[in-house]
Design a protein around this motif. Structure first.
Motif, PDB file in Angstrom:
ATOM      1  N   CYS A  84      49.569 -32.826 -14.947  1.00 44.17           N
ATOM      2  CA  CYS A  84      48.726 -31.713 -14.967  1.00 44.17           C
ATOM      3  C   CYS A  84      49.844 -30.772 -15.495  1.00 44.17           C
ATOM      4  CB  CYS A  84      48.131 -31.327 -13.001  1.00 44.17           C
ATOM      5  SG  CYS A  84      46.967 -29.887 -13.942  1.00 44.17           S
ATOM      6  N   CYS A  87      49.811 -27.998 -11.583  1.00 42.27           N
ATOM      7  CA  CYS A  87      50.505 -28.650 -10.778  1.00 42.27           C
ATOM      8  C   CYS A  87      51.419 -30.329 -10.786  1.00 42.27           C
ATOM      9  CB  CYS A  87      48.616 -28.925  -9.531  1.00 42.27           C
ATOM     10  SG  CYS A  87      48.493 -30.885  -9.823  1.00 42.27           S
ATOM     11  N   CYS A 117      44.675 -30.911 -14.605  1.00 44.37           N
ATOM     12  CA  CYS A 117      43.760 -32.259 -13.441  1.00 44.37           C
ATOM     13  C   CYS A 117      42.300 -31.268 -13.455  1.00 44.37           C
ATOM     14  CB  CYS A 117      44.469 -32.367 -11.776  1.00 44.37           C
ATOM     15  SG  CYS A 117      44.165 -31.125 -11.076  1.00 44.37           S
ATOM     16  N   CYS A 120      42.381 -28.434 -11.158  1.00 48.82           N
ATOM     17  CA  CYS A 120      43.680 -26.947 -11.388  1.00 48.82           C
ATOM     18  C   CYS A 120      42.055 -26.808 -12.743  1.00 48.82           C
ATOM     19  CB  CYS A 120      44.676 -27.661 -12.133  1.00 48.82           C
ATOM     20  SG  CYS A 120      45.726 -28.126 -11.038  1.00 48.82           S
TER      21      CYS A 120
HETATM   22 ZN   LIG Z   1      46.388 -29.167 -11.704  1.00 47.30          ZN
END
Ligand SMILES: [Zn+2]
Length: 168
Positions: A84, A87, A117, A120
């Motif tokens: 991701c 994050c 992801c 997020c």
């Molecule tokens: Zn993420």
């Protein structure tokens, strides 16, 4: 048993991987020189010999290195190494986030799309990272074939073999 052989260009940049049979044909045709042999022993009628593990072309082939990798979700995920972009979480169920939302004219290309992801993506929604107070860990970029190869090599483990030769 690893029976494939890495083919390097004449400048020692990575070109492709071929079967050991194809590699031997290239050696016999004097197209390549062997840089490293594998532990894979081939038994022939006359004698046993080791299969080449890394060969390099005798001539440099100018090719597609500087060409751009075509855009696809799969290629964005590969560029971002299945992580991701916000994050850093590694996930098998990553989606694509448009950094500038599509509703604001953000394009679907390598410069505006990142692996993201679900968590997020939900958090960011149709906002820019700044509006959502989220930080992009890495700026998205349009990869070239050679950059892409490097990334792929890193994840495949071939990279280590090439690093032994000081090639990457
Ligand atoms: Zn993420």
């Amino acid at each position: 048993m690893n029976t494939s052989c890495i083919v390097l260009n004449g400048d020692f940049s990575y070109l492709c991987t071929v079967s050991w049979k194809r590699a031997i044909n290239l050696v016999l045709a004097e197209k390549v020189k062997v840089l490293k042999y594998s532990n894979h022993v081939i038994n022939c009628v006359e004698k046993a010999f080791k299969a080449p593990a890394v060969v390099a072309l005798i001539k440099i082939v100018r090719m597609v290195y500087r060409h751009k990798v075509p855009y696809s979700k799969k290629n964005v995920l590969a560029r971002d190494q299945q992580k991701c972009a916000y994050c850093g979480a590694k996930s098998k169920t990553l989606t694509i986030d448009h950094v500038i939302p599509r509703s604001r004219g953000g394009k679907t290309d390598f410069d505006n799309c990142v692996a993201c992801c679900k968590k997020c993506n939900d958090l960011k929604a149709a906002r820019t990272p700044r509006e959502a107070s989220m930080i992009l860990l890495k700026r998205p970029f349009q990869p070239t074939i050679s950059e892409f190869m490097r990334l792929k090599l890193k994840s495949s483990g071939v990279y280590q073999c090439l690093a032994e030769f000081g090639l990457y």
